[in-house]
Structures are given as structure tokens and as C-alpha cells.
Write an enzyme that holds these catalytic residues in place. Structure first.
Site, PDB file in Angstrom:
ATOM      1  CG  HIS A  47     -15.886   9.014   1.241  1.00  0.00           C
ATOM      2  ND1 HIS A  47     -17.316   8.078   2.300  1.00  0.00           N
ATOM      3  CD2 HIS A  47     -15.756   7.567   1.782  1.00  0.00           C
ATOM      4  CE1 HIS A  47     -18.398   6.704   2.749  1.00  0.00           C
ATOM      5  NE2 HIS A  47     -16.084   6.547   2.858  1.00  0.00           N
ATOM      6  N   GLY A  65     -21.919   4.747  13.034  1.00  0.00           N
ATOM      7  CA  GLY A  65     -21.702   3.475  13.793  1.00  0.00           C
ATOM      8  C   GLY A  65     -20.112   3.678  14.299  1.00  0.00           C
ATOM      9  CG  LEU A  89      -1.198   5.210  -4.331  1.00  0.00           C
ATOM     10  CD1 LEU A  89      -0.265   6.532  -5.076  1.00  0.00           C
ATOM     11  CD2 LEU A  89      -1.636   4.774  -6.145  1.00  0.00           C
ATOM     12  NE  ARG A 124      -2.546  -1.474   3.416  1.00  0.00           N
ATOM     13  CZ  ARG A 124      -2.808  -1.323   4.806  1.00  0.00           C
ATOM     14  NH1 ARG A 124      -4.299  -0.266   4.856  1.00  0.00           N
ATOM     15  NH2 ARG A 124      -1.881  -1.663   5.912  1.00  0.00           N
ATOM     16  CG  HIS A 128     -25.403   2.334   5.820  1.00  0.00           C
ATOM     17  ND1 HIS A 128     -26.158   3.926   6.010  1.00  0.00           N
ATOM     18  CD2 HIS A 128     -24.022   2.351   5.083  1.00  0.00           C
ATOM     19  CE1 HIS A 128     -24.918   4.738   5.474  1.00  0.00           C
ATOM     20  NE2 HIS A 128     -23.616   3.682   4.950  1.00  0.00           N
ATOM     21  CG  ASP A 157     -24.105  -1.529   9.032  1.00  0.00           C
ATOM     22  OD1 ASP A 157     -25.168  -0.387   8.957  1.00  0.00           O
ATOM     23  OD2 ASP A 157     -23.309  -1.201   9.632  1.00  0.00           O
ATOM     24  CB  CYS A 190     -23.166   3.744   1.692  1.00  0.00           C
ATOM     25  SG  CYS A 190     -21.965   2.947   2.293  1.00  0.00           S
TER      26      CYS A 190
END
Length: 756
Positions: free
Chosen positions: A696, A433, A17, A15, A643, A600, A645
Site C-alpha cells: 500500500h 494474486g 476526493l 469519489r 490470505h 482469500d 490482512c
């Protein structure tokens, strides 16, 4: 036999980047250092592909945030609100991706949606009537030349014109058809430039071609490419499709002067039959997607060779390809030190898939492919028994009846009972949450996993954080509280680790969006629950307050969709196994006096077939019942939340209502509250909480902004049905911005409440 990749993972094996980008956002490294990370990753990825004999190596599949956002910037599709900030090109790019709040201005990020049927998220380009679509960027050409300097000839990749126009959001009078001429001219300019640079091939990705296409869609596609391809010169154009078959446009693809057509033979259920029935143009190259770009199980060479050998008799020119970009699988098994050898011998991550291409090429070059050592080794792997079933689990799923999927009493009666019990104010406030996973929280979990602290020390830290979180929620006035989820690494991985039948990796990270990476569990066997998973922390949180505290669970469909599934049983069977395990947890929470339970289903839409004709028969017929199975056994006064999204839910809104939850919270802020129209139009019975601000983005919404959003909701949603909440969990946010945003949320709800 030549080989091709559609795309390669870009975050790096560990990871790199992600960490470099986050350091840049914090100001810890310069823009030059961030770019240098990109240079190093691209060089490594190209060289690995070259070393494994990939003939068509992609470039421009790398991105600092999102490939569709890169394409929008390449073609000057940058709304004025971002241009007016006066930032550098990369800063403007990140403002579009993450939002911006500073002295230059305050703007929200672009909307974010799921990329077709994956857990990857793309940024939605915004086109208004004044947008001038034209070639404006250089990234595609810069990276082609970058590879060329390393003596690697690449196949530049970009999102195709049809998919770009289909996925864009239009805010004015003009629609996609009004931008054909300038879009085609912009793509033609790309081909002209690539001709100048000496490119041999260019790949235009058109995944929108595997969806339901109308006659208008086909006309738009044909009109675009008739103009684009007239300017292709010497560069050869590959139109690449993936995630399904091209039954609606197969003839159109054959008729247009493409040099290559990429077809998915993994998810494309009718792909082979289309070639059988219609043949394949002798003047085109068939790029056959036979190596699964989405799942991590090794390729079954017997099945693949059968497809390839048949295609060899149907197409004069054949190239072996991945079914889609390898963006959707982890980087390498080399970083996995804890998986057993028996586990690892069954898996192929991105780097191992490169070797599969090399092996397939060698097998096909053998005088008798079925006698080659590589083929026989692979055949032994698939002939061996990997998996022994759990009879208790299989018996339990086979004994299910219709009654197990039905909750009684009906919703209206439950709603009245719950209103009387909880006596919440109008516009009740809550969160989704999770709360910020600070460095301190992550360090506690890491220390426990490494054995540096005892279980008692680990739990005490979490108890202290829960107590702090409950007090802060009470102080700012939230109505329904949560415990903060400090014990959870990920909403799916945590449950996978607590259930029997999953196995886990150390570094099998997959990009979900931007800098967000997830580490999906692997479904290795039949799934069951041997002990409670969340009761201890939820019960402790409840003991600290007189306000309701939600028990927080992840639903069976999301757990399955965000895991790497088995391929030896159906998705339906896996979902029902997981549903029964989560049902046990729901009933344990209820028995411990947790009166509100959120389950969720963030990924409900993720495996929804891309063609509507397949929705009911192949997915919704088991996905919705799987959720109902989870909660059908609770009492009428236990309130069930869920939930969802970052997907388009309007077209399945009635199916969502049929999940029979009591409250559903939706992501809505990035999509400009579009979901409320669908809720209003269909007579949605379930109470709803469309997200009032985007978690976000690092920006903090003002009270007035939140009030305006609530008033817009109240224009179309009855006040007795409306909840107030952010649009997703707060795990990735900073502490200060989180609590300031929530204070504004509560204040906005109170001020609107006072006007009712």
C-alpha cells in the site's frame, strides 16, 4: 425531537476526493487545488444536512486520508522519522499514511488496521518515550470556522483521548498511563480554543468503550476525562460511542460531567436494558443511535418508534442519532440508474438516511405518530413481501452434516504428500494474486460493460495480459504463479456478480482506506452458483507454464463481510449459502487440474464481536466452519491457501490454524512482523507467508531490507513452513514499482536460501 449525525461520508458522491488526491500524488494538481476539493465537499455535505433539518451537524469528520491520523497530527504525535524529512505539513501527513521515498529520505508508512468491526482501515499512531503530546494542529478549528462562514453551526468531532491512547502503538518504556497528564492537557486546550470560537458542542468519539474494559482501562478513562472536563467552560461535551453497548462503563459515563452521551441502539445489544435498569442522568442529553450507520436497508419506523418512546420515558433529554458515522454506507441513491424501483424503495444510503431523520422527526411531532402518512408508508414497506426463498439452496444448507466441515487426511499427512508432489525449494516465492489494474485494463472492462467491444475481444485482451503476466513471473523466477486477475473489478464484487442472489450498484462507493473505495454487493436473496466463475482464466494460465498456478477465489466470510447483508436471516445462514457456492467452484478448479487454490479470507476478523465473551458463540462458531466447508471436499494433494490482512490476528491465531488450510499468508510488514511471535508461540501447524513488504506504499523495498525481514522470520518460523510473498494483492500499485519490488523479493529469497 432534535437529530444528530456522528459523521458523514467524505469521498463525495462520485469519489471526487479520491480522484483529486490521486492527481495530487501524481503531481497533476497543486496542493491548493486538493484543498479546494475538500472545501467544496465539506460545504456540500454541511448544506445537505442543514437542508434535511439535522440539528447537530458534525465538522472535522472530513479527512484527506484517515480521522485517527488527523487526530495524531492535531496532537503532535508525529514520529521523528517523518518530521526529519523536512516536508510540508500535508506532505508529512501523506508520508505517514503512504510511506515516502525521495531525496529527503526513505520511510515506511505507519501500520494500518481495521477500525473495530468495519472494513474501514485506520493508521496506527506511534508514540515513543520522547513524544510530546500537545495541541499542535488547527484543522479542527479551521473547519469549524469554515462552516461558520457558511452560517452553519457545527459540532466539531475528534477521536477521544481514551480511544487514541488505546489504539496507539508504544515503542518505548512508557505506556498509555504515562501520557495521561499531557493528553488531558492537550484535549483541554482544544476545549479552551472551542470556547473562544463560540462552539456550542464538541463530540469526542470513544468507540473503545464498547470493548472489554479492565479496571485499569476504566481508571484510565476516568482519570483522563476528570481532567479534560474540568476545562470545558461553556462548550458542551458529547462522548460518543458506537459499534456496541457500554455495559462495562455505563456508570462511569453517568458519573462524569459529560453534557451528552451517545449510545448505539442498533449494534448495542444491551443498550436499552442498561438504560432500563440504571436510568439516565437528568442533567445529560441521551444521543440515541437508532438509524443504522452501517447497513443500507431502510429504517423500520415501527421498531425505532418503540425504542424512542421507551427512551423518552427514561431520559429527560433525547436526541435521535445515527448508530455510527455514515462513513460506512454509500453516498446517495440518486446516482443509481439501473436498480429497479422495487430495489431502491428498500434502501437508504447516506443522503436518504438524512431524509429518514427528517421523517422520524415529523412522525414524532404528529399528534398520533402511528396514524401519520409517513409512518403508514413505511409500515407498508415492511409488511410487504420482498423476498422469496430458493428451496434448493435452503435444502442444501439444511442437509449439511459434521463430515461436510472436515477435510481428510489430517494436515501433517497432507503436507508430506504435497511436499513430495510440488518439490518447491525452501522459502518458495509467490504473490497474493492480483497484478496492477492499469488504465488499459480498466478501459477494457469498461468497454465490454458498455457494449463497445464484443465478449470475444474482451476475453482476448485478458488472455493476452495473462500470457504477459505469466511470462514476467517466470522471467523473474517466482515459484508459484498467478494469472493476475485482469478480469476482476474487485475481489468481492466480481464473485457477487457471478453468483445468484446478489444485486449491484453503479456508484455505491464506500471508503476502505485513504483513496481506496469499494462498491459492496447487496445480498438480496438466497445465494447459489449457476456456472463456473474462474475456471476458464485459471486453466488458460496453467496451460502457459510448467510451474504451479494458483486458482484465486474469495472466501465466504469475506464475501459476506464485504457485502451489505440481508437483515431477515442470520449471518451464519448467509455464510453457509456462499460457502456452498464457492465449494462448487473449488471442486471445478480441482477437476480442471488446478492443484493450488487460494481462498482469500481478508475480512475474517471484520465481524468478530468486540467482546471476547461473544467470539465463539456469535461468530467463530460459524465463520471458521464456513471456510472449512469450502475446501473439505478436495484431494489430499490439492494445496489450499488463504490470505488475511490489516487486522490484529494474534488473539485468534489458534482459530485461524483451525481453518485447516495448507498455507496462510498474512499482512505483516506494516505491523513490523508482529504476527510471527503469535505464530511461534502457539505452535502453528499451517505453513505461513508473512508479507515481507507493504504493497500500500509506492516505495520499492531494497534486497537487503527484504533479507533482513526474512532472517527475522526464520528466527521464529521453521524454514520448512515459511513462504515469501508481498503482504497483499498488487492491484493498486504501478507497473514499474510492482515488478522491481518482486525482482528484489525473488533475489532476497534466493540469497537467503543459499545461506541455509
Amino acid at each position: 425531537m432534535r437529530t444528530s449525525l456522528i459523521g458523514y461520508p467524505r469521498v463525495g458522491s462520485l469519489r471526487e476526493l479520491k480522484f483529486a488526491s490521486e492527481k495530487y500524488f501524481k503531481g497533476d494538481i497543486t496542493i491548493y487545488e486538493l484543498h479546494q476539493t475538500g472545501v467544496e465537499l465539506r460545504a456540500d455535505h454541511w448544506k445537505r444536512q442543514q437542508e434535511n433539518g439535522i440539528d447537530f451537524i458534525p465538522s472535522n469528520d472530513f479527512s484527506f486520508y484517515d480521522g485517527l491520523l488527523d487526530t495524531a497530527c492535531l496532537f503532535n504525535i508525529i514520529p521523528e522519522r517523518y518530521q526529519s524529512l523536512g516536508l510540508s505539513p500535508l506532505e508529512t501527513y501523506f508520508a505517514m499514511a503512504r510511506g515516502y521515498q525521495g531525496s529527503e529520505g526513505d520511510v515506511k508508512a505507519l501500520a494500518m488496521k481495521k477500525w473495530f468491526n468495519t472494513n474501514y482501515h485506520y493508521m496506527v499512531p506511534v508514540v515513543d518515550d520522547s513524544t510530546s503530546i500537545q495541541l499542535a494542529g488547527t484543522k479542527l478549528f479551521d473547519e469549524f470556522l469554515e462552516a461558520k462562514q457558511l452560517h452553519i453551526t457545527t459540532k466539531p468531532v475528534l477521536i477521544g483521548a481514551f480511544t487514541l491512547l488505546k489504539l496507539a502503538k508504544y515503542t518505548g518504556v512508557k505506556q498509555a498511563g504515562d501520557f495521561v497528564q499531557e493528553t488531558a492537557a492537550a484535549y483541554a486546550d482544544v476545549l479552551n480554543k472551542l470556547n473562544e470560537l463560540g462552539a456550542e458542542w464538541v463530540q469526542v468519539d470513544e468507540p473503545a468503550l464498547v470493548t472489554d474494559l479492565s479496571q485499569e482501562d476504566l481508571a484510565l478513562f476516568t482519570k483522563l476525562y476528570a481532567r479534560i472536563l474540568s476545562a470545558k467552560g461553556n462548550v458542551k461535551v458529547l462522548v460518543q460511542t458506537y459499534f456496541g453497548d457500554v455495559r462495562d462503563c455505563y456508570q462511569a459515563l453517568q458519573a462524569l460531567p459529560f453534557d451528552g452521551i451517545g449510545i448505539d441502539f442498533v449494534e448495542g445489544k444491551q443498550s436499552l436494558e442498561l438504560v432500563r435498569q440504571n436510568g439516565f442522568s437528568a442533567d445529560k442529553v441521551l444521543f440515541a443511535g437508532v438509524v443504522n450507520g452501517k447497513n443500507i436497508w431502510k429504517n423500520n419506523y415501527k421498531s425505532t418508534l418503540a425504542i424512542v418512546q421507551e427512551l423518552n420515558g427514561l431520559a429527560k433529554q433525547l436526541v435521535l442519532s445515527s448508530s455510527c458515522s455514515l462513513l460506512h454506507v454509500p453516498y446517495s441513491l440518486q446516482n443509481e440508474t439501473k436498480l429497479s424501483d422495487n430495489n431502491k424503495r428498500h434502501f437508504a444510503f447516506a443522503e436518504e438516511k438524512l431524509r429518514e431523520f427528517a421523517e422520524l422527526k415529523a412522525i414524532l411531532g404528529h399528534a398520533n405518530p402511528y396514524a401519520s402518512d409517513l409512518y403508514l408508508q413505511n409500515e407498508e414497506l415492511f409488511d410487504g413481501i420482498r423476498f422469496a426463498g430458493n428451496e434448493a439452496v435452503l435444502s442444501r444448507t439444511s442437509a449439511l452434516t459434521d463430515a461436510d466441515f472436515t477435510r481428510l487426511p489430517a494436515f501433517a499427512e497432507r503436507e508430506a504428500i504435497q511436499n513430495d508432489k510440488f518439490k518447491l525449494p525452501p522459502l518458495p516465492t509467490t504473490t497474493i494474486g492480483s497484478f496492477p489494474q492499469t488504465a488499459e485494463v480498466r478501459a477494457n472492462r469498461f468497454s465490454f460493460k458498455k457494449g463497445a467491444i464484443t465478449e470475444e475481444q474482451y476475453k482476448q485482451f485478458n488472455f493476452d495480459k495473462i500470457a504477459e503476466c505469466i511470462k514476467l513471473q517466470e522471467d523473474i523466477g517466482l515459484d508459484v504463479l498467478v494469472h493476475g486477475e485482469y478480469e476482476r473489478n474487485d475481489m468481492v464484487e466480481y464473485f457477487g456478480e457471478s453468483l445468484d442472489g446478489f444485486i449491484f450498484t453503479e456508484n455505491a462507493w464506500v471508503q476502505s482506506y485513504g483513496t481506496r473505495c469499494v462498491k459492496p454487493p447487496i445480498v438480496w436473496g438466497d445465494i447459489s452458483r449457476s456456472k463456473p466463475m474462474t475456471v476458464e482464466y485459471s486453466s488458460y494460465a496453467k496451460s502457459l507454464t510448467s510451474k504451479p498456478v494458483k486458482g484465486m477465489l474469495t472466501g465466504p466470510v469475506t464475501i459476506l463481510n464485504w457485502s451489505f447483508p440481508r437483515e431477515d436471516i442470520s449471518l451464519k445462514d448467509s455464510a453457509l449459502q456462499i460457502a456452498l457456492a464457492i465449494r462448487d467452484e473449488v471442486l471445478d478448479l480441482e477437476a480442471n487440474h488446478i492443484e493450488i487454490i487460494q481462498i482469500d479470507e481478508a475480512a475474517l476478523r471484520e465481524k468478530l464481536p468486540l467482546r471476547k465473551s461473544d467470539w465463539k458463540s456469535e461468530y467463530l462458531s460459524w465463520a471458521i466452519p464456513a471456510f472449512r466447508l469450502v475446501h473439505s471436499g478436495v484431494q489430499a494433494d490439492t494445496q489450499i491457501h488463504t490470505h488475511m490482512c490489516y487486522s490484529q490476528f494474534s488473539d485468534i491465531i489458534r482459530d485461524i490454524d483451525a481453518m485447516d488450510a495448507d498455507v496462510i499468508t498474512f499482512e505483516a510488514s506494516r505491523s513490523d512482523l508482529a504476527i510471527i511471535d503469535a505464530i511461534n508461540d502457539c505452535g502453528f501447524q499451517t505453513e505461513v507467508g508473512p508479507g515481507v513488504y507493504d504493497i500500500h506504499s509506492p516505495r520499492i523495498p531494497s534486497v537487503d531490507e527484504l533479507k533482513q525481514g526474512l532472517h527475522r522470520m526464520l528466527d521464529k518460523i521453521d524454514v520448512t513452513k515459511l513462504w515469501v510473498n508481498p503482504d497483499c494483492g498488487l492491484k493498486t500499485r504501478g507497473v514499474t514499482e510492482t515488478w522491481e519490488s518482486l525482482r528484489h523479493l525473488v533475489q532476497a529469497a534466493k540469497e537467503v536460501r543459499a545461506t541455509l
